[in-house]
Scaffold this motif. Structure first.
Motif, PDB file in Angstrom:
ATOM      1  N   LYS A 116       8.473 -18.881 -38.842  1.00 42.50           N
ATOM      2  CA  LYS A 116       8.979 -20.144 -39.399  1.00 42.50           C
ATOM      3  C   LYS A 116      10.071 -19.922 -40.442  1.00 42.50           C
ATOM      4  N   GLY A 117      10.538 -18.686 -40.540  1.00 41.60           N
ATOM      5  CA  GLY A 117      11.599 -18.393 -41.489  1.00 41.60           C
ATOM      6  C   GLY A 117      11.061 -18.074 -42.866  1.00 41.60           C
ATOM      7  N   ARG A 118      11.970 -17.800 -43.777  1.00 33.19           N
ATOM      8  CA  ARG A 118      11.582 -17.459 -45.149  1.00 33.19           C
ATOM      9  C   ARG A 118      12.624 -18.016 -46.108  1.00 33.19           C
ATOM     10  N   ASP A 119      12.136 -18.661 -47.146  1.00 33.44           N
ATOM     11  CA  ASP A 119      13.016 -19.217 -48.174  1.00 33.44           C
ATOM     12  C   ASP A 119      13.437 -18.112 -49.130  1.00 33.44           C
ATOM     13  N   LEU A 120      14.653 -18.222 -49.646  1.00 33.76           N
ATOM     14  CA  LEU A 120      15.141 -17.220 -50.588  1.00 33.76           C
ATOM     15  C   LEU A 120      14.405 -17.293 -51.919  1.00 33.76           C
ATOM     16  N   ARG A 121      13.934 -18.475 -52.276  1.00 30.95           N
ATOM     17  CA  ARG A 121      13.245 -18.646 -53.558  1.00 30.95           C
ATOM     18  C   ARG A 121      11.984 -17.793 -53.621  1.00 30.95           C
ATOM     19  N   GLY A 122      11.865 -17.013 -54.679  1.00 32.22           N
ATOM     20  CA  GLY A 122      10.696 -16.163 -54.865  1.00 32.22           C
ATOM     21  C   GLY A 122      10.728 -14.874 -54.076  1.00 32.22           C
ATOM     22  N   VAL A 129       8.831 -10.064 -42.265  1.00 30.66           N
ATOM     23  CA  VAL A 129      10.023  -9.775 -43.056  1.00 30.66           C
ATOM     24  C   VAL A 129      11.224 -10.512 -42.466  1.00 30.66           C
ATOM     25  N   GLY A 130      11.960 -11.230 -43.290  1.00 31.06           N
ATOM     26  CA  GLY A 130      13.171 -11.897 -42.842  1.00 31.06           C
ATOM     27  C   GLY A 130      14.347 -10.930 -42.796  1.00 31.06           C
ATOM     28  N   VAL A 131      15.423 -11.334 -42.115  1.00 34.75           N
ATOM     29  CA  VAL A 131      16.588 -10.470 -41.955  1.00 34.75           C
ATOM     30  C   VAL A 131      17.857 -11.203 -42.391  1.00 34.75           C
ATOM     31  N   ILE A 132      18.591 -10.580 -43.289  1.00 43.20           N
ATOM     32  CA  ILE A 132      19.914 -11.053 -43.710  1.00 43.20           C
ATOM     33  C   ILE A 132      20.945 -10.076 -43.164  1.00 43.20           C
ATOM     34  N   LEU A 133      22.010 -10.580 -42.574  1.00 40.00           N
ATOM     35  CA  LEU A 133      23.051  -9.723 -42.015  1.00 40.00           C
ATOM     36  C   LEU A 133      24.322  -9.860 -42.841  1.00 40.00           C
ATOM     37  N   ASP A 134      24.900  -8.729 -43.201  1.00 37.86           N
ATOM     38  CA  ASP A 134      26.161  -8.682 -43.933  1.00 37.86           C
ATOM     39  C   ASP A 134      27.306  -8.884 -42.939  1.00 37.86           C
ATOM     40  N   VAL A 135      28.147  -9.891 -43.160  1.00 39.01           N
ATOM     41  CA  VAL A 135      29.279 -10.164 -42.268  1.00 39.01           C
ATOM     42  C   VAL A 135      30.576 -10.183 -43.075  1.00 39.01           C
ATOM     43  N   VAL A 136      31.678  -9.847 -42.406  1.00 40.92           N
ATOM     44  CA  VAL A 136      32.976  -9.711 -43.068  1.00 40.92           C
ATOM     45  C   VAL A 136      33.976 -10.659 -42.415  1.00 40.92           C
TER      46      VAL A 136
END
Length: 571
Positions: free
Chosen positions: A87-93, A174-181
């Motif tokens: 269900k995703g993950r919020d950045l808060r906390g 664990v959620g995943v953030i991808l670095d994009v340019v």
């Protein structure tokens, strides 16, 4: 299947596929198309523009032979996902963990990174932030020289490898953030120019030509980047994007690209039913970056906060050269902990001008803060990391701060391996001059630039984490400290409270100690090489890096380079 490509100035476009070239038909808005029977998932193809080429598809989903090879048809629907309950993950906390796939493991692949997920779960991080994965020249690169932005580096495992990694992360919670340019493309293998006006014709930053975001024909260029962002979030189930150097996006339109992107991503989040985050890397210290669209901001979920890093680094290392000059005193650390930034309109010595604006009212979770990251380590000539004593107290302050904390791979056990700048350009002139360009980039930063050759394979190999270090007592002890800090942060609401105006700071006039109040909890830190007494009434010690000694009538005595988190006795 139908092949499509945008080439608004072309007079003839062909698709080179299945052993021959087929003419494409012009359509509206500069788009060309051709239907080719027999083409399917895995079919190789390329485009020819006005007789030039063949070139890879600007929106290629796969480059099996690398950036100079043909594109391959890739069907997203063929991958079987197992993260249906995610269900995703919020950045808060949350706590973020940044990693580079190529050096995170000896193998340097998505598959090998999956095997390390139990370590991250035990550490109790909420997100992994993966450095850029777009195809790059050669076999090793930080990722910021990427081209073919819709594809995934085959060295790491290609598109299916990335999907497997995201799927495994989600199954592990664990959620995943991808670095994009999006502010520039790499200097090698960039074949966008023959297709259309993707670039503005001037240097947008030190790293390359500015992308055409506001000139003629820029509508479709903007869609190129927005479509790319949506692809990662939708088709790869990514939970958030870290947007590289947004201050290098040259856009004078009334509606900035970031605001347009934020609107589109918010719409997608409604569709997929999970939170999607946008984190900007910005050195502007401009709170509009993280203000909502309806409040006149750019709508980013959060932004990197270099001021916090600089203040922490100076406090635990004693360095004060280059851009650290304005952060050398503990007053800078006290200010970032209570105001979010040091430069909120104050004079910046490094820039020789006033810089930034006040972040009053901005919750701390919108500021991603770190003690180390790929830039701050890798931009040092030797790529050297902080020593264990500095990490111990620095992490204690970071993980009890009102910000969103981010760790860099290996930091949690005090990895001795450096993180150097490395690349593998194919063209001899780029390969041979890479070291000189890198030194020139950091002219004026206060370093004596004695760095290893970034093009040498050994430079890259030195950066691979040595997981055997974890078994050594000092490293294992630090890892346990990090685990305990994160667990305490998640257990006690005071430690993740994002309200900056609730943070109180006391400090020693001589700069030896700092006392941070988080509600009724006290975080006391001794930066000096000798024991000190902090004016704190001894009470319940919740976590200590070393055994504190209570001193009757004076306060709590802390050993050299140590810290304690406690609930002081009342009265």
């Amino acid at each position: 299947m139908i092949f499509e490509v945008w080439a608004p100035k072309a007079t003839a476009v062909e698709v080179d596929v299945l052993g021959g070239r087929r003419a494409m038909s012009p359509g509206e808005g500069g788009w060309w198309s051709a239907e080719v029977e027999g083409a399917q998932h895995g079919t190789r193809y390329a485009f020819v523009v006005d007789g030039d080429g063949p070139y890879p598809d600007p929106r290629t989903r796969r480059q099996p032979e690398g950036i100079f090879g043909q594109s391959a048809v890739y069907d997203h629907g063929r991958f079987t996902w197992s993260d249906h309950d995610w269900k995703g993950r919020d950045l808060r906390g949350s706590v973020i963990y940044e990693l580079h796939i190529g050096t995170f493991t000896p193998e340097g692949t998505f598959a090998a990174a999956i095997e390390k997920l139990p370590h991250l779960v035990e550490l109790c991080v909420d997100f992994v932030e993966v450095m850029p994965v777009a195809p790059v020249p050669g076999g090793r690169n930080w990722g910021y020289d990427g081209v073919d932005l819709y594809a995934v580096n085959e060295t790491y495992g290609g598109p299916d490898g990335l999907k497997s990694f995201v799927d495994a992360c989600h199954q592990a919670g664990v959620g995943v953030i991808l670095d994009v340019v999006y502010n520039h493309l790499g200097p090698s293998g960039n074949f966008l120019r023959p297709f259309g006006p993707y670039f503005s014709g001037f240097d947008g930053s030190y790293w390359g030509e500015a992308v055409n975001l506001d000139g003629p024909e820029s509508d479709e260029v903007r869609r190129y980047f927005i479509g790319n962002a949506l692809q990662w979030l939708r088709d790869y189930h990514i939970d958030g994007l870290r947007l590289d150097a947004v201050h290098a996006l040259h856009d004078k339109r009334a509606k900035h690209l970031l605001a347009e992107l934020a609107e589109e991503v918010d719409t997608l989040a409604c569709s997929v039913g999970r939170p999607l985050s946008l984190i900007a890397e910005s050195d502007l210290n401009d709170p509009r970056m993280v203000r909502s669209l309806d409040a006149g901001g750019l709508g980013m979920t959060a932004q990197w906060d270099d001021d916090v890093h600089h203040a922490l680094h100076c406090a635990v290392s004693g360095e004060s050269h280059g851009y650290y000059q304005d952060f050398a005193q503990l007053t800078a650390l006290a200010k970032v902990l209570t105001h979010g930034v040091v430069h909120d309109g104050t004079h910046s010595s490094f820039r020789a001008r006033a810089h930034g604006s006040s972040f009053a009212g901005v919750p701390g979770y919108r500021l991603v803060a770190c003690l180390q990251n790929h830039d701050q380590i890798g931009n040092r000539p030797a790529g050297d990391r902080l020593p264990i004593p500095a990490l111990k107290i620095g992490a204690g302050l970071l993980l009890t701060s009102p910000f969103t904390p981010m760790l860099f791979m290996g930091e949690e056990w005090g990895a001795r391996t450096p993180f150097l700048f490395f690349s593998d350009h194919v063209e001899p002139e780029l390969r041979d001059s890479e070291g000189v360009r890198r030194e020139r980039e950091f002219d004026g930063f206060g370093y004596v630039w004695e760095a290893p050759n970034p093009s040498a394979e050994e430079t890259f190999l030195q950066c691979k984490l040595d997981w055997g270090e974890v078994k050594e007592e000092a490293h294992w002890s630090l890892l346990c400290w990090y685990r305990d800090l994160i667990a305490l942060r998640k257990a006690l609401p005071e430690l993740s409270d994002p309200r900056l105006d609730r943070v109180r700071v006391e400090m020693d006039p001589l700069g030896k100690w700092l006392l941070v109040w988080r509600g009724e909890l006290a975080v006391a830190v001794n930066f000096s090489q000798e024991s000190v007494t902090v004016p704190l009434t001894p009470g319940t010690v919740l976590l200590a890096s070393d055994e504190p000694v209570a001193a009757d009538g004076e306060g709590m005595r802390l050993p050299a380079q140590s810290m304690v988190i406690c609930r002081p006795a009342s009265g």
